[in-house]
Each structure stands twice: as structure tokens, then as C-alpha cells.
Design an enzyme around this catalytic site. Structure first.
Site, PDB file in Angstrom:
ATOM      1  N   ARG A  70     -10.355 -11.474   1.520  1.00  8.81           N
ATOM      2  CA  ARG A  70     -11.237 -12.489   0.949  1.00  8.81           C
ATOM      3  C   ARG A  70     -10.644 -13.895   1.071  1.00  8.81           C
ATOM      4  O   ARG A  70     -11.371 -14.888   1.089  1.00  8.81           O
ATOM      5  CB  ARG A  70     -11.556 -12.156  -0.509  1.00  8.81           C
ATOM      6  CG  ARG A  70     -10.366 -12.130  -1.447  1.00  8.81           C
ATOM      7  CD  ARG A  70     -10.657 -11.364  -2.716  1.00  8.81           C
ATOM      8  NE  ARG A  70     -10.769  -9.929  -2.462  1.00  8.81           N
ATOM      9  CZ  ARG A  70     -11.094  -9.023  -3.411  1.00  8.81           C
ATOM     10  NH1 ARG A  70     -11.341  -9.424  -4.647  1.00  8.81           N
ATOM     11  NH2 ARG A  70     -11.153  -7.749  -3.103  1.00  8.81           N
ATOM     12  N   LYS A 105       0.837  -1.190   0.000  1.00  6.61           N
ATOM     13  CA  LYS A 105       0.000   0.000   0.000  1.00  6.61           C
ATOM     14  C   LYS A 105       0.880   1.250   0.000  1.00  6.61           C
ATOM     15  O   LYS A 105       2.010   1.221   0.504  1.00  6.61           O
ATOM     16  CB  LYS A 105      -0.887   0.041   1.252  1.00  6.61           C
ATOM     17  CG  LYS A 105      -1.953  -1.026   1.322  1.00  6.61           C
ATOM     18  CD  LYS A 105      -2.751  -0.889   2.610  1.00  6.61           C
ATOM     19  CE  LYS A 105      -3.802  -1.978   2.730  1.00  6.61           C
ATOM     20  NZ  LYS A 105      -4.881  -1.836   1.731  1.00  6.61           N
TER      21      LYS A 105
END
Length: 507
Positions: A354, A280
């Protein structure tokens, strides 16, 4: 190191004495906004207090707009040193004020109180539901996270006396007690989210779950990294393999006698998300301590359900890992085998939530619940689509999705139904594996993530398990200023919604 201990919300108690006889450090008084200016919304205040408060509101241009506040010195007729007026919005009388307005107003007022240990809450509550809402809002407004603060501690609110128009019946007392448990559950979730990731490791969350369960009818099992490997939890292991602090899968089981059903809850618990090798940008990392908000919400909900003795079985799964870049981290293009055997091509290591949720969903199906609900700070696309205060709700069962939305409405949380368009599933096709963890297209990122999760929802009796997915990426962490009963930092998103859903199933 273990997780920081929770900073408690204030205690709540039902005040049944006459208002003129209650001793407190401060009083909160609700005001409605009418054509002739702000008016006191409660009819049993002493007349001299009403006149003084309405005169002060007029002199200081306080209109009674919803959730606005005005702090005043004590007035004749009330045994308090401080009065906080709080607006309840437009209305000819207090009967037009709904529960959510009361919840938000109570929170705003408690945030405005200063140097007061005991606060008398004087709002126009008409029934038990409104008593509960006002209690929740006040206690959450009085929440403070001060684990790391040094120096002199300011005077914090320790007790809220809830005035309910003189009612002392069992139902009203229960409403205060239930509101207290709900607020304390939200506070627990907030505390976990606000805790520094230096302390809040996957192991620390597991230890906290074990500690909370000791005094409750909740069974906790913890799978460490060796057990996860033996059982084939490829998603959780892959996400956590880049960290020196290994992953955990925590299962909490609350199984009351003669339960009226069984709900499984699965929470994403990324205790810190650097993005892994798909790193990130630096500006996006500080808030990533909140990437375990879903797991914190599930833990808090199971604890609250057990404390309330709800007649519904609840199994909670906390899928915990730290997503870090290192020589041992998973790589974009790795193919991993999930719990249950599905293979996944990992194209982006920052789409890690996920993966841990998928392992949790497959596990949840093994106990054959009536419904499965997962909660996660899953996608930045949720924030783009719905903003920072509205969660998205998806699922394979319209009735369950509506049930979640109804519970959110009762809890005063903003959630919005979202679809799972079948045509977007093609974007998850992989040449080398059963499925890819991200789509080849950026379109509908929140929906595509939901479609990925849907692949791992199990079945019962030959039909898919009813499943709902709540994406709380924006609402879980408040980056801006405090508002209503919400402080800056962790918000405790989804806790009261899940609790309301369980309560409704238990009726």
C-alpha cells in the site's frame, strides 16, 4: 541481470479448410453431455469420425462434463495422430455452450495434448466472441514456462489451428488475432511472475519495460533511487531501502491520436516480499516472488493495448521495490513522508504494498486521467474472504467498479464487489502522523487496505478521480494443480479484465 525472456504461447491461425483435409498432429473435439451420453458438438465433422468418437466416449465412460478430457488415437476421417475429447457440459446442442465454457475447455484440452506441435481446435464457436475465447483458452493452455529447465525439451504445441465452421471473414480473423494478443499479454505477465527473484529485480523489470516498448508507440520513463529521493517518493524508497537492489518507478505512456479517453493503471511491484523487519514465516515466503503481479499485469496490459492500437490513452505506473530485512530497512514505528506530502506511521513493514501504491496513485492523478485503477496482491485477508480464485474489487465510484466487474465477466475472470465501510477508517488513525499503514483492528483487512489507498486518490475538477482497486492476492499465483487454462504458478490475473475494459472504452 535482466529478466528471463518470455516463453511464447503457441501461434494461432484461422483454419478455413474442410476438417477432413486439415493436417495436424492432434485435434481437440468438443463434446456436450446429453441424456444419451456425450455427443460431438460440431456439426461439420465427417460422419465416420463422429460415430467413432461417440462410440469411444461411451466405451470409456466419458460423459462430457465441462473441462474433462479424454485422449484417443486418431480416427477415420481426420488427418491427425491424436484426438483429445473435451467436455462442454450439459446441453441438448452446442448452442447452450457459452464463451467462458469454451475458453476453459480449450485450455484443459491443450494441457492434455502430448507430443504434438500442431493442434486443430474443433469447438462449437458461434460468433467472433466465442472464437476469441476459444483462442485465448487454447493458447494459455499451451503455455509453458521452461526458462530454468535443463535436459531434453519435450514436444510442445507450436501452433493452434482454430476451426470456425468454415468462416473466413475479416471479423473472425480479427477475433483470432485479438485473442492471440490477449493470450500473449497474459503469458508475459505469467513469465515475469514465474521468473526467479534472483533475476527479477526492480531494475530488471524496468529494463524489460524499455525493451518491450522499443517496437511500440509507448513512451517509458524510469526513476531510479536518486531521482525518487529528489522528488520525494517516500513510500517506494522506504520499502526498498532494506535491499541492496534499489527501487524504481516506471511510467509507460500510450497516447494514440484522437483517443476516446484516458485511463491510468497502477501496479504493485514488490519483486520479493520477505515482510521486512516484520518478517514473514518461512513457509509463506516462496510464493512472494509473485508480489509483483500487479505491476506485471499493468505492463502486459499497456503493451497489449498498444499492439491492438486501441483508441484509448493508457498510462501505466509500475511501483517497484524489494522488501528485505537489513540494518538499513525501515522499522515499525517509522514515520515516512509520501509523494505529495502525506505522513504515514509504518506500524507493520509487511504492509508495504500500500505504501508503493500510494506513491503511484498520487503520481497518476497528475496526468488527470478519466479513471484510475490499481492492481495488487495486497492482502492475505482477500484470500480469507474470497478464496484463491476470486479477486476483490473496491473503489470510490460505483460505475467504475461495475465497469471492472463487467470487463471481468467478459474476460472470464472471477471478481466480486467489496465495500469500503467508512467506520473502518478510524482504525488507521495515528497519534503521530496523518495516517497509519495498518489498522489497530484485524477486522476487514482487505477493506481497510482499500481505505488506506483511497486517501491517496487525487481529484479532478474538485471531485475525486473515479478509482477502483483490484486485490488479486489469491488469484495471481496458483499454488495448487493446473485447471482449465491456468497452470501452476503465475496466472496473469487481471490482464484480460483490464484489456477488456480498455476495449470497451474505445468503442
Amino acid at each position: 541481470m535482466t529478466a528471463a525472456q518470455p516463453a511464447p504461447v503457441p501461434r494461432a491461425a484461422l483454419s478455413s479448410a474442410k476438417l477432413s483435409g486439415v493436417r495436424a498432429d492432434a485435434a481437440v473435439v468438443g463434446m456436450v453431455s446429453g441424456p444419451d451420453g456425450a455427443a460431438v458438438a460440431v456439426g461439420d465433422l465427417p460422419s465416420d469420425s463422429v460415430q467413432a468418437l461417440e462410440a469411444a466416449a461411451e466405451a470409456l465412460d466419458f460423459t462430457g462434463k465441462a473441462s474433462t478430457t479424454l485422449r484417443l488415437p486418431g480416427v477415420e476421417g481426420l488427418e491427425v495422430e491424436q484426438v483429445v475429447l473435451v467436455g462442454l457440459g450439459e446441453g441438448d446442442d452446442a448452442g447452450s455452450v457459452d464463451s467462458d465454457t469454451l475458453r476453459r475447455a480449450a485450455g484443459s484440452a491443450l494441457r492434455a495434448v502430448t507430443k504434438a506441435a500442431t493442434v486443430l481446435l474443433v469447438l462449437p464457436v458461434r460468433d467472433e466472441e466465442q472464437v476469441r475465447a476459444a483462442t485465448e483458452g487454447a493458447l494459455l493452455g499451451g503455455y509453458r514456462f521452461r526458462t530454468y529447465k535443463t535436459g531434453e525439451t519435450p514436444t510442445l504445441v507450436e501452433q493452434v489451428l482454430v476451426h470456425a465452421g468454415g468462416r473466413r471473414d475479416k471479423a473472425t480473423k480479427t477475433a483470432v488475432e485479438t485473442g492471440t494478443v490477449a493470450a500473449e499479454a497474459v503469458a508475459l505477465c505469467r513469465d515475469l511472475v514465474n521468473t526467479s527473484p534472483l533475476q527479477l529485480t526492480p531494475e530488471a523489470v524496468a529494463e524489460r519495460a524499455l525493451e518491450l516498448a522499443r517496437s511500440l508507440p509507448v513512451k517509458v520513463t524510469v526513476l531510479d533511487e536518486k531521482q525518487l529521493a529528489r522528488k520525494g517518493y517516500g513510500g517506494i524508497l522506504a520499502v526498498g531501502q532494506g535491499s541492496t537492489r534499489p527501487p524504481r518507478l516506471v511510467t509507460l505512456s500510450y497516447s494514440p491520436a484522437r483517443a476516446k479517453g484516458h485511463v491510468a493503471l497502477v501496479g504493485k511491484g514488490i519483486t520479493f516480499d520477505s515482510g521486512g523487519l516484520s518478517l514473514k514465516p518461512p513457509a509463506g515466503m516462496p510464493g512472494m516472488k509473485a508480489d509483483m503481479s500487479g505491476a506485471a499485469a499493468v505492463l502486459a496490459t499497456v503493451v497489449a493495448a498498444a499492439r491492438l492500437g486501441l483508441p484509448v490513452a493508457v498510462t501505466g505506473y509500475l511501483a517497484l521495490a524489494e522488501n528485505m530485512p537489513s540494518g538499513s530497512a525501515q522499522r515499525p514505528s517509522d514515520v515516512i513522508t509520501m509523494y505529495g506530502g502525506t505522513t504515514v506511521e509504518v506500524l507493520n513493514t509487511d504492509a508495504e504494498g500500500r505504501l508503493v501504491l500510494a506513491d503511484g496513485l498520487v503520481t497518476a492523478a497528475e496526468v488527470s486521467p478519466d479513471a484510475v485503477i490499481d492492481v495488487a496482491t495486497l492482502t492475505g485477508a482477500q484470500v480469507v474472504a474470497l478464496g484463491s480464485r476470486v479477486s476483490g474489487v473496491m473503489g470510490n465510484d460505483d460505475a467504475l467498479r461495475s465497469e471492472v466487474l463487467d470487463a471481468a465477466g467478459a474476460a472470464g475472470e472471477q471478481m466480486w464487489p467489496m465495500p469500503l465501510p467508512a467506520h473502518l477508517r478510524r482504525g488507521l488513525d495515528s497519534v503521530v502522523a496523518d495516517i497509519a499503514n495498518v489498522s489497530s483492528s484485524r477486522d476487514g483487512g482487505m477493506l481497510t487496505a482499500g481505505l488506506f489507498l483511497q486517501e491517496f486518490v487525487g481529484s479532478r475538477g474538485g471531485a475525486p478521480l473515479p478509482w477502483a482497486h483490484i486485490d488479486i492476492a489469491g488469484p495471481a499465483f496458483n499454488e495448487g494443480g493446473a485447471f482449465d487454462h491456468v497452470h501452476k504458478g503465475g496466472t496473469g490475473a487481471a490482464v484480460t479484465t483490464l484489456l477488456r475494459l480498455l476495449e470497451a472504452r474505445g468503442r
